[in-house]
Design a protein around this motif. Structure first.
Motif, PDB file in Angstrom:
ATOM      1  N   ASP A   1     -13.093  42.922  20.278  1.00  0.00           N
ATOM      2  CA  ASP A   1     -14.252  43.749  20.623  1.00  0.00           C
ATOM      3  C   ASP A   1     -15.434  42.811  20.793  1.00  0.00           C
ATOM      4  O   ASP A   1     -15.387  41.660  20.341  1.00  0.00           O
ATOM      5  CB  ASP A   1     -14.541  44.772  19.514  1.00  0.00           C
ATOM      6  CG  ASP A   1     -15.356  45.961  19.995  1.00  0.00           C
ATOM      7  OD1 ASP A   1     -14.776  47.055  20.106  1.00  0.00           O
ATOM      8  OD2 ASP A   1     -16.564  45.797  20.258  1.00  0.00           O
ATOM      9  N   ARG A   2     -16.497  43.296  21.384  1.00  0.00           N
ATOM     10  CA  ARG A   2     -17.676  42.436  21.518  1.00  0.00           C
ATOM     11  C   ARG A   2     -18.771  42.801  20.525  1.00  0.00           C
ATOM     12  O   ARG A   2     -19.823  42.186  20.511  1.00  0.00           O
ATOM     13  CB  ARG A   2     -18.188  42.416  22.947  1.00  0.00           C
ATOM     14  CG  ARG A   2     -18.605  43.751  23.462  1.00  0.00           C
ATOM     15  CD  ARG A   2     -19.068  43.623  24.876  1.00  0.00           C
ATOM     16  NE  ARG A   2     -19.636  44.908  25.256  1.00  0.00           N
ATOM     17  CZ  ARG A   2     -20.053  45.218  26.433  1.00  0.00           C
ATOM     18  NH1 ARG A   2     -19.976  44.330  27.393  1.00  0.00           N
ATOM     19  NH2 ARG A   2     -20.537  46.394  26.678  1.00  0.00           N
TER      20      ARG A   2
ATOM     21  N   PHE B   1     -20.362  42.647  17.060  1.00  0.00           N
ATOM     22  CA  PHE B   1     -20.319  41.806  15.861  1.00  0.00           C
ATOM     23  C   PHE B   1     -20.208  42.632  14.579  1.00  0.00           C
ATOM     24  O   PHE B   1     -19.423  42.311  13.691  1.00  0.00           O
ATOM     25  CB  PHE B   1     -21.556  40.899  15.807  1.00  0.00           C
ATOM     26  CG  PHE B   1     -21.626  40.081  14.555  1.00  0.00           C
ATOM     27  CD1 PHE B   1     -20.816  38.974  14.391  1.00  0.00           C
ATOM     28  CD2 PHE B   1     -22.479  40.443  13.521  1.00  0.00           C
ATOM     29  CE1 PHE B   1     -20.855  38.224  13.218  1.00  0.00           C
ATOM     30  CE2 PHE B   1     -22.523  39.709  12.344  1.00  0.00           C
ATOM     31  CZ  PHE B   1     -21.711  38.600  12.203  1.00  0.00           C
TER      32      PHE B   1
ATOM     33  N   LEU C   1     -16.713  43.994  13.981  1.00  0.00           N
ATOM     34  CA  LEU C   1     -15.772  42.927  13.645  1.00  0.00           C
ATOM     35  C   LEU C   1     -15.983  42.418  12.225  1.00  0.00           C
ATOM     36  O   LEU C   1     -15.015  42.115  11.519  1.00  0.00           O
ATOM     37  CB  LEU C   1     -15.887  41.786  14.652  1.00  0.00           C
ATOM     38  CG  LEU C   1     -15.455  42.152  16.078  1.00  0.00           C
ATOM     39  CD1 LEU C   1     -15.810  41.044  17.046  1.00  0.00           C
ATOM     40  CD2 LEU C   1     -13.967  42.478  16.141  1.00  0.00           C
ATOM     41  N   LYS C   2     -17.232  42.354  11.804  1.00  0.00           N
ATOM     42  CA  LYS C   2     -17.521  41.963  10.418  1.00  0.00           C
ATOM     43  C   LYS C   2     -16.937  42.999   9.453  1.00  0.00           C
ATOM     44  O   LYS C   2     -16.339  42.640   8.436  1.00  0.00           O
ATOM     45  CB  LYS C   2     -19.019  41.804  10.186  1.00  0.00           C
ATOM     46  CG  LYS C   2     -19.340  41.366   8.755  1.00  0.00           C
ATOM     47  CD  LYS C   2     -20.784  41.026   8.565  1.00  0.00           C
ATOM     48  CE  LYS C   2     -21.162  40.633   7.159  1.00  0.00           C
ATOM     49  NZ  LYS C   2     -20.177  40.645   6.126  1.00  0.00           N
TER      50      LYS C   2
ATOM     51  N   TYR D   1     -11.461  39.149  16.841  1.00  0.00           N
ATOM     52  CA  TYR D   1     -12.107  38.222  17.763  1.00  0.00           C
ATOM     53  C   TYR D   1     -13.228  38.906  18.529  1.00  0.00           C
ATOM     54  O   TYR D   1     -13.033  39.999  19.069  1.00  0.00           O
ATOM     55  CB  TYR D   1     -11.098  37.657  18.768  1.00  0.00           C
ATOM     56  CG  TYR D   1     -10.028  36.837  18.119  1.00  0.00           C
ATOM     57  CD1 TYR D   1     -10.257  35.501  17.796  1.00  0.00           C
ATOM     58  CD2 TYR D   1      -8.794  37.388  17.802  1.00  0.00           C
ATOM     59  CE1 TYR D   1      -9.282  34.739  17.178  1.00  0.00           C
ATOM     60  CE2 TYR D   1      -7.806  36.640  17.189  1.00  0.00           C
ATOM     61  CZ  TYR D   1      -8.057  35.316  16.880  1.00  0.00           C
ATOM     62  OH  TYR D   1      -7.087  34.565  16.265  1.00  0.00           O
ATOM     63  N   LYS D   2     -14.359  38.220  18.591  1.00  0.00           N
ATOM     64  CA  LYS D   2     -15.501  38.713  19.369  1.00  0.00           C
ATOM     65  C   LYS D   2     -15.345  38.206  20.794  1.00  0.00           C
ATOM     66  O   LYS D   2     -15.386  37.001  21.035  1.00  0.00           O
ATOM     67  CB  LYS D   2     -16.814  38.231  18.768  1.00  0.00           C
ATOM     68  CG  LYS D   2     -18.045  38.784  19.470  1.00  0.00           C
ATOM     69  CD  LYS D   2     -19.320  38.285  18.807  1.00  0.00           C
ATOM     70  CE  LYS D   2     -20.569  38.895  19.369  1.00  0.00           C
ATOM     71  NZ  LYS D   2     -20.669  38.962  20.797  1.00  0.00           N
TER      72      LYS D   2
END
Length: 178
Positions: free
Chosen positions: A73-74, A76, A79-80, A97-98
């Protein structure tokens, strides 16, 4: 949001409230995993989760003992959250993964047993996902690609399309590598 099956069944997921995502509903997710359990062995598979958002689907596969889950995904913050939650519950098979999903697919060389994509419904490039996956040969033999999209959208013109399942305003389109 909760995990509906596997060793973490019942675990409530509480992602940050301000994420710009639309997670797959528990009802649709339960229907999807009922379909999958009747078609493939989930334990030990290699999964790519595109537009992962909160990691809802990634956590479900990891709970059911997928060998590896790559979450892309883009965002942040999402994803964190995925990294923190995976670490907290010992889900070492999840790697987040970003990246822009389309750029990721254009560069990816790994093969997966199952690829799940849940793009924003207003994204006009949704049909390109199947094209990229099959042109780049990213699925193992008999591998599945599943794209979640608005029910009014039709993805059946792709040669690897096998079926569409509707759940209210959401649908899952299934594609198989033969």
């Amino acid at each position: 949001m909760r995990i509906i099956g596997g060793r973490l069944k019942g675990l409530r997921l509480n992602p940050p409230a301000n994420l710009p995502v639309r997670p797959t509903t528990d009802m649709a997710k339960e229907a999807l995993f009922n379909i999958l359990q009747n078609q493939i062995e989930l334990e030990g598979i290699k999964v790519l989760d595109l537009f992962t958002g909160t990691g809802n689907i990634s956590f479900e596969f990891a709970s059911r003992d997928a060998a590896s889950v790559t979450s892309v995904d883009r965002g942040f913050k999402g994803l964190k959250y995925i990294d923190d939650t995976a670490r907290q519950h010992g889900l070492t098979q999840i790697k987040a993964y970003k990246a822009d999903v389309f750029k990721y697919l254009e560069q990816e060389t790994e093969k997966y047993d199952l690829i799940f994509a849940d793009p924003p419904y207003d994204l006009d490039r949704i049909p390109e996902i199947a094209t990229l996956v099959f042109d780049r040969d990213l699925l193992e033999q008999d591998g599945l690609l599943i794209i979640e999209h608005q029910s009014m959208q039709n993805l059946s013109n792709h040669p690897n399309f096998i079926e569409q399942r509707r759940y209210g305003h959401s649908s899952f389109s299934f594609f198989r590598k033969d």
